[in-house]
Design an enzyme around this catalytic site. Structure first.
Site, PDB file in Angstrom:
ATOM      1  N   ASN A 123      44.172 -63.209  -0.312  1.00  0.00           N
ATOM      2  CA  ASN A 123      45.574 -62.571  -0.726  1.00  0.00           C
ATOM      3  C   ASN A 123      45.321 -61.401  -1.009  1.00  0.00           C
ATOM      4  OD1 ASN A 123      48.080 -62.416  -1.477  1.00  0.00           O
ATOM      5  ND2 ASN A 123      48.086 -63.723  -3.257  1.00  0.00           N
ATOM      6  N   TRP A 124      46.069 -60.433   0.025  1.00  0.00           N
ATOM      7  CA  TRP A 124      45.607 -58.933  -0.515  1.00  0.00           C
ATOM      8  C   TRP A 124      46.661 -58.388  -1.555  1.00  0.00           C
ATOM      9  CZ3 TRP A 124      43.850 -56.103   4.687  1.00  0.00           C
ATOM     10  CH2 TRP A 124      42.714 -57.052   5.281  1.00  0.00           C
ATOM     11  N   LYS A 125      47.791 -59.260  -1.610  1.00  0.00           N
ATOM     12  CA  LYS A 125      48.830 -58.722  -2.540  1.00  0.00           C
ATOM     13  C   LYS A 125      49.290 -57.517  -2.006  1.00  0.00           C
ATOM     14  CE  LYS A 125      47.105 -61.853  -6.013  1.00  0.00           C
ATOM     15  NZ  LYS A 125      46.701 -62.383  -7.375  1.00  0.00           N
ATOM     16  N   GLU A 147      46.471 -72.936  -8.561  1.00  0.00           N
ATOM     17  CA  GLU A 147      46.117 -71.710  -9.105  1.00  0.00           C
ATOM     18  C   GLU A 147      46.615 -71.689 -10.679  1.00  0.00           C
ATOM     19  OE1 GLU A 147      45.507 -68.673  -5.860  1.00  0.00           O
ATOM     20  OE2 GLU A 147      47.517 -68.440  -6.244  1.00  0.00           O
ATOM     21  N   GLY A 184      42.211 -63.396  -4.498  1.00  0.00           N
ATOM     22  CA  GLY A 184      43.002 -62.277  -4.821  1.00  0.00           C
ATOM     23  C   GLY A 184      41.881 -61.204  -4.650  1.00  0.00           C
ATOM     24  N   GLY A 185      41.600 -60.645  -5.948  1.00  0.00           N
ATOM     25  CA  GLY A 185      40.569 -59.388  -6.021  1.00  0.00           C
ATOM     26  C   GLY A 185      39.680 -59.402  -5.257  1.00  0.00           C
TER      27      GLY A 185
HETATM   28  P1  PGA Z   1      42.404 -63.675  -8.241  1.00  0.00           P
HETATM   29  O1  PGA Z   1      43.889 -63.975  -7.507  1.00  0.00           O
HETATM   30  O2  PGA Z   1      41.459 -64.086  -7.221  1.00  0.00           O
HETATM   31  O3  PGA Z   1      42.565 -61.970  -8.275  1.00  0.00           O
HETATM   32  O4  PGA Z   1      42.412 -64.243  -9.474  1.00  0.00           O
HETATM   33  C1  PGA Z   1      44.107 -65.372  -6.887  1.00  0.00           C
HETATM   34  C2  PGA Z   1      45.417 -65.253  -6.317  1.00  0.00           C
HETATM   35  O5  PGA Z   1      46.350 -64.876  -6.798  1.00  0.00           O
HETATM   36  O6  PGA Z   1      45.651 -66.009  -5.336  1.00  0.00           O
END
Ligand code: PGA
Length: 250
Positions: A9-11, A166, A233-234
């Protein structure tokens, strides 16, 4: 057999050239054996991403979707639009959507039902906040989130659903649920699904864990029997980290 999945998930990260470069790096670095790999770039670059993937076996998915087919919904994107550019899977219910854009269970259920009606696959996210876990309410909170959403769809919809647990306190914080905490919740969720929809559906639904999954903790988390992969995410913004996480899900 459940599918093993790693989704990035690149946000709201990466401009056009960064999106293209990251995809090119992933095409070189990803060695995925039996794992399904997905990436969710920003809406703006989904079409470019689909073209850049060019037959390589990574699925481009969206981070969000609207629950209407078309019309006066300024700033929104529909299932029909996504499908027209080859995007057939979407995230729904990410905690950032719930927290910053007030997406409640009722809206999320509408999004879920409408997306499935349109033939989309859905990664449906849920998870408790830190205060819920501290007060030992995490199972109740998660059960409520599920009862109000995925538990209200019909049996046939389940082949289009992937779940992502999550815990909000672990997202982007560097704090991870332990592999045991993840397993315990995934097992609980599978049991709830089994009670409502039967064992076949509960055994076949992939449940991903999300929340600070990194190359150094992925193998342990993915080794748990009810954890079928991760929503990242990150670490999905770095080709080498993301590839290592994919490889950890053997
Ligand atoms: P994160 O994000 O790996 O940066 O904690 C996970 C997500 O929001 O899907």
């Amino acid at each position: 057999m459940r599918k093993k999945i790693v989704a990035g998930n690149w946000k709201m990260n990466n401009n056009l050239s960064e999106t293209i470069n990251l995809i090119n790096d992933l095409k070189i670095q990803i060695y995925k054996n039996n794992v399904k790999v997905m990436i969710a770039p920003a809406f703006t670059f989904l079409h470019d991403a689909v073209k850049q993937i060019d037959g390589f076996d990574i699925e481009v998915i969206s981070q969000n979707i609207n629950n209407n087919s078309s019309g006066a919904y300024t700033g929104e994107v529909s299932a029909e639009m996504l499908k027209s550019i080859g995007v057939n899977t979407t995230l729904i219910g990410h905690s950032e959507r719930r927290a910053y854009y007030n997406e409640d269970d009722e809206l999320l259920l509408n999004k879920l039902k409408y997306s499935i009606e349109c033939g989309m696959n859905v990664i449906f996210c849920f998870g408790e906040e830190l205060s819920d876990r501290k007060s030992q309410n995490h199972f109740t909170v998660v059960k409520n989130q599920l009862d109000n959403t995925v538990m209200k769809v019909d049996k046939s919809s389940w082949k289009k659903i992937i779940l992502a647990y999550e815990p909000v306190w672990a997202i982007g914080t560097g704090e991870t649920a332990s592999a045991e905490q993840a397993q315990e919740m995934h097992e609980f969720v599978r049991k709830c699904i089994s009670e409502s929809f039967g064992e076949e559906i509960s055994n076949n639904v992939s449940i991903l864990y999300g929340g600070s999954v990194k190359p150094n903790n992925a193998s342990e988390i993915f080794s748990k029997k009810d954890v079928d992969g991760g929503l990242i995410g990150g670490a999905a913004l770095n080709a080498s980290d993301f590839s290592k996480i994919v490889e950890s899900n053997r």
